[in-house]
Every structure is written in C-alpha cells, then in structure tokens.
Write a protein that holds these residues in place. Structure first.
Motif, short mmCIF file in Angstrom:
data_model
loop_
_atom_site.label_atom_id
_atom_site.label_comp_id
_atom_site.label_asym_id
_atom_site.label_seq_id
_atom_site.Cartn_x
_atom_site.Cartn_y
_atom_site.Cartn_z
N LEU A 1 -3.19 41.41 7.62
CA LEU A 1 -2.26 40.56 6.89
C LEU A 1 -2.83 39.56 5.91
O LEU A 1 -2.12 38.91 5.12
N GLU A 2 -4.13 39.37 6.01
CA GLU A 2 -4.77 38.35 4.87
C GLU A 2 -4.62 39.12 3.63
O GLU A 2 -4.16 38.29 2.71
N GLY A 3 -4.70 40.29 3.40
CA GLY A 3 -4.37 40.86 1.91
C GLY A 3 -3.14 40.63 1.40
O GLY A 3 -2.56 40.34 0.31
N ILE A 4 -1.94 40.79 2.48
CA ILE A 4 -0.69 40.58 2.12
C ILE A 4 -0.35 39.04 1.62
O ILE A 4 0.33 38.91 0.83
N ASP A 5 -0.96 38.23 2.50
CA ASP A 5 -0.74 36.88 2.09
C ASP A 5 -1.34 36.53 0.63
O ASP A 5 -0.60 35.68 0.13
N GLN A 6 -2.44 36.84 0.36
CA GLN A 6 -3.23 36.75 -0.82
C GLN A 6 -2.27 37.31 -2.08
O GLN A 6 -1.93 36.59 -2.98
N MET A 7 -1.47 38.29 -1.85
CA MET A 7 -0.72 39.01 -2.91
C MET A 7 0.63 38.25 -2.81
O MET A 7 1.26 38.10 -4.36
N ILE A 8 1.24 37.95 -1.89
CA ILE A 8 2.38 36.90 -1.89
C ILE A 8 2.16 35.63 -2.61
O ILE A 8 3.21 35.32 -3.36
N ASP A 9 1.05 34.90 -2.26
CA ASP A 9 0.87 33.69 -2.73
C ASP A 9 0.42 33.89 -4.30
O ASP A 9 0.90 32.85 -5.08
N LEU B 1 10.40 41.61 5.77
CA LEU B 1 9.53 42.65 6.17
C LEU B 1 8.40 42.14 7.09
O LEU B 1 8.04 42.96 7.99
N LEU B 2 8.11 41.09 6.98
CA LEU B 2 6.88 40.76 7.73
C LEU B 2 7.56 40.49 9.21
O LEU B 2 6.91 40.72 10.24
N LYS B 3 8.85 39.91 9.42
CA LYS B 3 9.35 39.54 10.58
C LYS B 3 9.72 41.15 11.40
O LYS B 3 9.47 41.22 12.54
N SER B 4 10.10 42.22 10.52
CA SER B 4 10.15 43.51 11.15
C SER B 4 8.99 44.07 11.46
O SER B 4 8.95 44.95 12.55
N ARG B 5 7.71 43.78 11.30
CA ARG B 5 6.46 43.97 11.72
C ARG B 5 6.30 43.69 13.34
O ARG B 5 5.49 44.27 14.03
N GLY B 6 6.85 42.59 13.57
CA GLY B 6 6.71 41.98 14.81
C GLY B 6 5.15 41.42 15.16
O GLY B 6 4.35 41.36 14.38
N GLY B 7 5.02 40.91 16.44
CA GLY B 7 3.53 40.37 16.62
C GLY B 7 3.40 39.15 15.89
O GLY B 7 4.18 38.19 15.58
N SER B 8 2.08 39.04 15.62
CA SER B 8 1.86 37.57 14.79
C SER B 8 2.36 37.70 13.38
O SER B 8 2.32 36.69 12.77
N ALA B 9 2.88 38.86 12.90
CA ALA B 9 3.45 38.67 11.71
C ALA B 9 4.75 37.91 11.57
O ALA B 9 4.90 37.58 10.54
N THR B 10 5.26 37.69 12.59
CA THR B 10 6.63 36.97 12.87
C THR B 10 6.30 35.58 12.42
O THR B 10 7.21 34.69 11.92
N GLU B 11 5.35 34.94 12.81
CA GLU B 11 4.90 33.64 12.44
C GLU B 11 4.63 33.56 10.99
O GLU B 11 4.93 32.43 10.11
N ASP B 12 3.83 34.50 10.21
CA ASP B 12 3.80 34.40 8.90
C ASP B 12 5.06 34.51 8.14
O ASP B 12 5.12 34.05 7.04
#
Length: 746
Positions: A519-527, A553-564
């Motif tokens: 998820l780190e790369g995803i966060d960097q791109m969104i930011d 889309l992060l919510k649909s991933r489930g797990g720790s991605a829901t908090e992101d």
C-alpha cells in the motif's frame, strides 16, 4: 478508420497513428439498473429523464443500507418505532462490488453524435426536442448482451455491463472549448436539492404528484448519486482523454434531398470545420455513418438502395436505422417509455430539477414514449456500433501504439534518452521549436498541453484506451511511464492525472496475495496527485474524485486497506472538498470502512466496531443539524448496533458518553415528532406508524429553525454535560484498550 474516401470534395484523413425512486413505468422495456441487490438501488434522479428538461414522477424509496453487518441490538435503550422508517436492520448490503462496477463503468468510451437538420427534425416529431442525440443517449449506457474484449496479451474476457457515452458534437453536451469544469459545489447542491425534493421531512414533496408515504433509505443510495454526479462532472480537458471522442455517429435521414453530399459536409464540419475538436484533441477518430429511415412516410426500397451507396462510398462502418416518425403515447399498445439517463452532469441534474419545479401540466411528466420496434432498432444500432466498430478500433490502436511508442519508451534506449533529457538536456528541441519549459521539448507551457502527435500525448491516450478496455495492468504500466515525464516537463495537471490513474488502475487489478500487495506506493501516488491538483492546479473537482475513488477501491480490498480508505476519506473532509451533506455521507462511509474491518477468527481484538459506531454518531448529529431527523435516527441506530458488539448491556462505561447518546436520541425523537406536528411530551407513547397524514405535515419542518448540532454543547439531561470532540480534536467512543486516534488521523 472510415472516411468518405471515394467521394470528393472531402479528402479522406490519413490513418490514425502514433435510488432515489425510479419511474413507475408500465412499459415492457425495463429501465436501466445495476446488478446490485434491491437495497443498493440507485438514486435515479427524480424529475429527470433522458434529458434535463423532462421531469419524472417518483415512486417508493429504497430501504436504507450502509453497513455490512446484520446483528441484532443488545442495547436496552429505547428506539424510535421503525414501522414508518423501515428498519435498516433487514437485509444489509455494503455494495463494495456494486460501487466498484460503478467506478469502472464511469470511464466509458465517448462517442460523438452529429446529425443533419432533417434527422433532428424527424426525431423532434417523436417528442425529443434535442434531436437524434437525445434519442440514442440513454441506450448507450448499457450495451445489450455480452461484449468480448481482448487485452494486450491476447486473452479475451466477456463483459455484460459495458457502455459508451454519447456526446453531442453540436455543442449542447460536449464543451468544445474545454472549459466549463463543474465544481464540487454543484455536486453538493444536487445532494441538497435531492434531499429537499424527496424526503418528507424536507420542504418539497413534488408539485406533479400527490404526497405519499415513502421509506427512508440510508446513505448508500444517496452516496451512489453523489458518486455518479461527481464522475459525470468532468468536461473534456487536455490532460486526460476519457471525454475525447473515440468515434462519432454521423446521421442523415431518408428525407434528405442530397444524402451523400450531406454526409460529406457533416464529415468536413467535424474534421476541419466549425465542429472540429480543439488543438489538444486528435481530430481523427472513427466515423460511423447512420441512415435513419422513416417507416411511416418513406419507401424502404429507396432507403435500402441509398444505404448500399453509402457502404460503397464510406466503407462498412454504416447502419440503417428504421424508425417511425409519428409520436408514441402511453396509451398505445406497443408503447415503451424511454429509459432514464444514468450519467447526468450536475448542471444537467440541477436544470432538470429547476424545470420540474415550475411545471404544472401533469401530462408532461416522464420521458417520451417509443414504439417497441423503435427500441429494438436503437438497441441493435448501439450494439453493432460498439461491438463491431468501437471496440475493435480501440484494440487496434492500443496494439499499434504499444508496439510503436510504448515498447521503445520501455527499452534501454528510451530510458537513456529520458535520463539525458532530464540531466543534460540532450535531445531537447525546446530551443529550436519555440516551446519552452519542458525537459522533452514537447510540452507547451503557454497553452498548457502536448500536441496530439507528441509521444507523451499518444502514451496518455493509449493508457486511457487500455483503461476503458478494462486492461488495467497495461494501463497502470503506461501511466507509470508517464509520471516522471510529466514531472520533468512540469506539466502539473498531466502529472497529477497520471499519478491518480496509476493508483486507480493498480487498485482495479485482480486482487494479488497480501504479501505481494504493497500500500505504500499507492499512498504516495494518491498524495502526489492530490498535492498537484490542489496546490499547483487549484483543481478541487479532480482532487475530490481522486480521494473518493481511492477510498472506495481501498475499502474493496479489505483488511488493513480499509483503514487507509478511511484516512483518505477524512483527507477529503479536512480539505473542505465537500459541503455539509457530503461531510455526512463521508462520515457514514468512514463508519462503513471501519465496520468492514473484522477481527481474526476466534480473536477478541482487531475489529473497529467502536470507531464505526463513533462515526455513525457523528453522522447522526450532523443529520439532525440540517433538519433530517429520520436519517439521524437511522444513523443513531447504526451506531448503537456497532456499540452493542463491544459494550456490556449496551451501556457506556463513561457516564458523559451515555448522557450524550441519550440526549441525541431524545433530540432526534423530538425533531421527528415536531416535523409531523405531533405531541412531543415525555409521555408520548404512540408509535410513529400512527402519525398523522403526511400530506398535512410534510412541509412543517421547513417553517421552523433547525436545531443546532449537539457537538460541543452541554447535555440538557446532565448539568455536567459532555463536550464531544469535533473531527479536529481528540475523540473517544467507549471502553477501548488502546487510545482512539480517529480524530487525530483526520
């Protein structure tokens, strides 16, 4: 590419290279709908048909639904009687896959429509005042049958939810100048007017129909309306090509005295005439020629002969559409009501609601009717256009660009040239070409775009084509190539768009194993995308789109991605990108994100039910603040159900928190009863189902001042009171072992 090559004087172009309520219709033809369960019914816009000018009647509202859980309450606290409100505890459905499909369908190929005057006149006789474009527009949103699409490696996949967006090249639908970007404020106005015009505790119940009892949905249908309007708000811009025409339908009718010459003139208008595209959009795209035959007045033998001439002159991308010119009325035996248009821009929605409020003739309610034969013919046209012309054209373009442009850019020589341009200026043509600022020399900083034949523009178009063909892996890798190029050229809107779509494409890829998904790369791109949109471009609409889609889309991933997902949704609220109603909807989505985080099997830790309950309380308080006690009651019930999983006997261990919840429940009940003119005394025991007729009380709420929010105010039931923290401060939500950082993360 089809062009009038054999028919001078026009020279053929070179090859293109480098729920809220639905209309209760008696029609046999079903309205367009998603494949979601009934509780996730779309908020089809009341008073809006296939065009903004046609109001529609509304029927029963769907049941409210927002969270994925369906456990019963253990709380002993009193509840509002739910017989009137329809309890949301029955049949909950979170709808992550439904919203995921909604996001994918929002990025559909754009197909222009340009018809001759005789064709528009024929269609106006059928009741469509905007002509041929208005007639076929709603039918393109859901292509009948399964469409098979090949990806970049040659594998095929069938899609049953594919569609295209018909845009009006005559200027009524598509902004030729590229301006007219709609703001988040218009989306907020849509939500506010939607609430006011539909819910009985608002000021309006609809001037075209009698007031009637309805059920109150939770936020998910209204939130889906918000998503649709947000994803329909963008106009054509230089930095992305989703709204650039992939193809165009050029139409004439059998009434035309000079049909072939008219087709040549229409082609010339869209190629180099007054209907040509702006300089930043490639002027060459697929042309599809349609002959509209008048079944009531003209000879089919003559039309067939003319159609054969069209195919000889213009190629195989032609179609004969047989329509009746007489107007159909609802009393006809074979009448079919025109389906509603799903993807309306916020301005179209507001225009439709404004016109609806001024209409008094009940006979004008609803979209026009069509004969059943007309519906079958239009659906056949749309399927043939998309399956046999648009998709093969896009597939061939992606293959050519991938081989001729992208493969070279990915190779060693391409990387070397990119590094040379960045560090040494080698290969830069900016001095000789007169284009300043870009490291590659292809970006025009004065006008803010790349020329359509520049490699960067071609790669962006290729990535968008791959995305619309749902080849998300190829799209993500191509956006990845462009991120550094746009940054080096300081093309900041292009830079933000590449980061946004790279993140979205990556999240839409099939789910990999948790060990491989970072998820780190995803966060960097969104930011990065949000920073460029807001700080460098002042583009709040695309920033809101980026954060909203990332959260879903992060919510649909489930797990720790829901908090992101919850964190990025809070970011949109902190940036002030949504108004009061949007803040409430986002609060409920944050609650749904935390609710979907469940504990491991057999473990007593790991769930986020307390955080989910806290955000539902915030939503309930905000619903009450804007004068929607029925929706506040449903959010409060959601919060109590979440807390029932973590509290003993439904009692908060902190007296102040218990006092606040009791006061909130009390105020919700008082507001609800006052809105219906009922006794608000403490001894009021009559169930809400026995309320007086809604026709007598539906507009009383708007005649009084709404109560202030309970947040930050002392509780009237306890002198000590509770000042619950605002989203900018430190909050708590019951007996937790670890500190609650919900508000700190906002």
């Amino acid at each position: 590419m089809t062009s009038p090559g054999d028919a001078p004087p026009v020279k053929p172009p070179p090859s293109f290279s480098p729920t809220i309520p639905r209309v209760a219709s008696k029609a046999r033809y079903p309205e367009h709908h998603d494949s979601s369960p009934p509780l996730e019914s779309d908020l089809v816009d009341p008073s809006i048909s296939s065009t903004p000018s046609l109001p529609t009647a509304t029927s029963e509202l769907p049941i409210r639904s927002a969270s994925p859980h369906a456990r019963s309450l253990r709380s002993s606290t009193p509840q509002l009687a739910r017989s009137t409100l329809v309890s949301p505890l029955d049949g909950r459905f979170d709808g992550s896959e439904d919203i995921r499909s909604l996001i994918i369908r929002s990025f559909s190929p754009a197909v222009g429509v340009y018809a001759s005057e005789d064709t528009d006149n024929l269609v106006r006789e059928k009741g469509f005042k905007h002509g041929f474009w208005e007639l076929i527009r709603p039918f393109g949103e859901n292509v009948p049958g399964k469409l098979v699409i090949r990806d970049s490696v040659g594998s095929s996949r069938g899609w049953e939810d594919y569609g295209v967006r018909f845009i009006d090249l005559a200027g009524r639908d598509w902004d030729i100048a590229g301006a007219g970007q709609e703001s988040p404020g218009q989306v907020e106005e849509v939500l506010q007017r939607q609430l006011n015009s539909v819910f009985l505790d608002g000021p309006l119940t609809g001037p075209l129909r009698p007031k009637e009892s309805v059920s109150y949905p939770l936020a998910s249908p209204l939130y889906k309306l918000f998503l649709r309007r947000l994803l329909s708000a963008a106009s054509a811009t230089p930095h992305e090509t989703f709204r650039h025409p992939v193809a165009s339908v050029i139409a004439i009718s059998s009434r035309n005295a000079n049909p072939l010459e008219s087709l040549r003139q229409l082609y010339a208008d869209t190629s180099n005439g007054h209907r040509r595209l702006p300089d930043w959009a490639h002027p060459e795209y697929l042309r599809y020629y349609v002959l509209v035959h008048d079944e009531d007045r003209d000879d089919i033998a003559e039309s067939t002969k003319l159609f054969d001439q069209m195919k000889r002159h213009f190629g195989l991308h032609c179609h004969l559409l047989r329509l009746r010119s007489s107007q159909c009325v609802s009393s006809d035996d074979d009448s079919v009501q025109t389906p509603l248009c799903e993807w309306l821009s916020p301005s179209e929605h507001l225009m439709g609601m404004g016109e609806k409020e001024t209409l008094v003739d009940i006979d004008t309610d609803g979209p026009p009717y069509l004969f059943d034969s007309d519906v079958v013919a239009i659906k056949s046209l749309v399927r043939e256009l998309v399956a046999q012309s648009v998709i093969p054209f896009m597939e061939s373009r992606v293959a050519v660009w991938n081989d001729q442009v992208a493969s070279r850019r990915r190779g060693i020589s391409g990387r070397f040239m990119s590094m040379s341009r960045r560090w040494a200026g080698f290969g830069s043509s900016s001095r000789s070409s007169g284009i300043s600022g870009g490291a590659s020399g292809n970006y025009d900083t004065t006008r803010g775009f790349y020329k359509p034949d520049a490699p960067e523009a071609i790669l962006r178009k290729m990535a968008d084509f791959a995305f619309m063909l749902r080849d998300f892996k190829l799209a993500a890798s191509t956006y990845e190539l462009l991120r550094s190029d746009f940054g080096n050229d300081k093309a900041w809107r292009h830079h933000a768009g590449a980061h946004e779509m790279c993140a979205i494409s990556t999240l839409l890829n099939p789910l990999p194993s948790p060990a491989k998904f970072k998820l780190e790369g995803i966060d960097q791109m969104i930011d990065t995308a949000c920073y460029s949109y807001l700080t460098r471009c002042s583009d709040s609409t695309n920033a809101l789109r980026c954060l909203t889609l990332a959260g879903e889309l992060l919510k649909s991933r489930g797990g720790s991605a829901t908090e992101d997902a919850a964190r990025w949704t809070m970011r949109a609220m902190d940036q002030g990108l949504v108004g009061p109603v949007g803040q409430i909807l986002f609060s409920e989505r944050i609650s749904a994100c935390y609710a979907s985080r469940t504990a491991p099997t057999g473990a007593k830790w790991g769930s986020r039910h307390r955080k989910a309950g806290m955000w539902s309380l915030l939503a309930a308080d905000q619903w009450l603040k804007i004068g929607k006690p029925a929706l506040a009651s449903a959010s409060l019930e959601e919060a109590e159900r979440f807390y029932a999983n973590v509290l003993d006997d439904g009692i908060f261990p902190m007296p102040e928190m218990q006092t606040f919840v009791d006061n909130l429940r009390h105020h919700v009940r008082v507001e609800y009863l006052e809105s219906r003119g009922l006794d608000t005394g403490e001894n009021q025991s009559a169930p809400l189902s026995s309320t007086v007729d809604t026709e007598e009380t539906s507009e009383k709420l708007d005649k009084r001042n709404h109560r202030r929010s309970l947040m930050g105010l002392p509780a009237p039931l306890d002198p000590g009171g509770l000042a619950l923290a605002s989203p900018k401060g430190q909050g708590f939500d019951g007996n937790e072992d670890q500190p609650n950082d919900d508000f700190e993360r906002a």
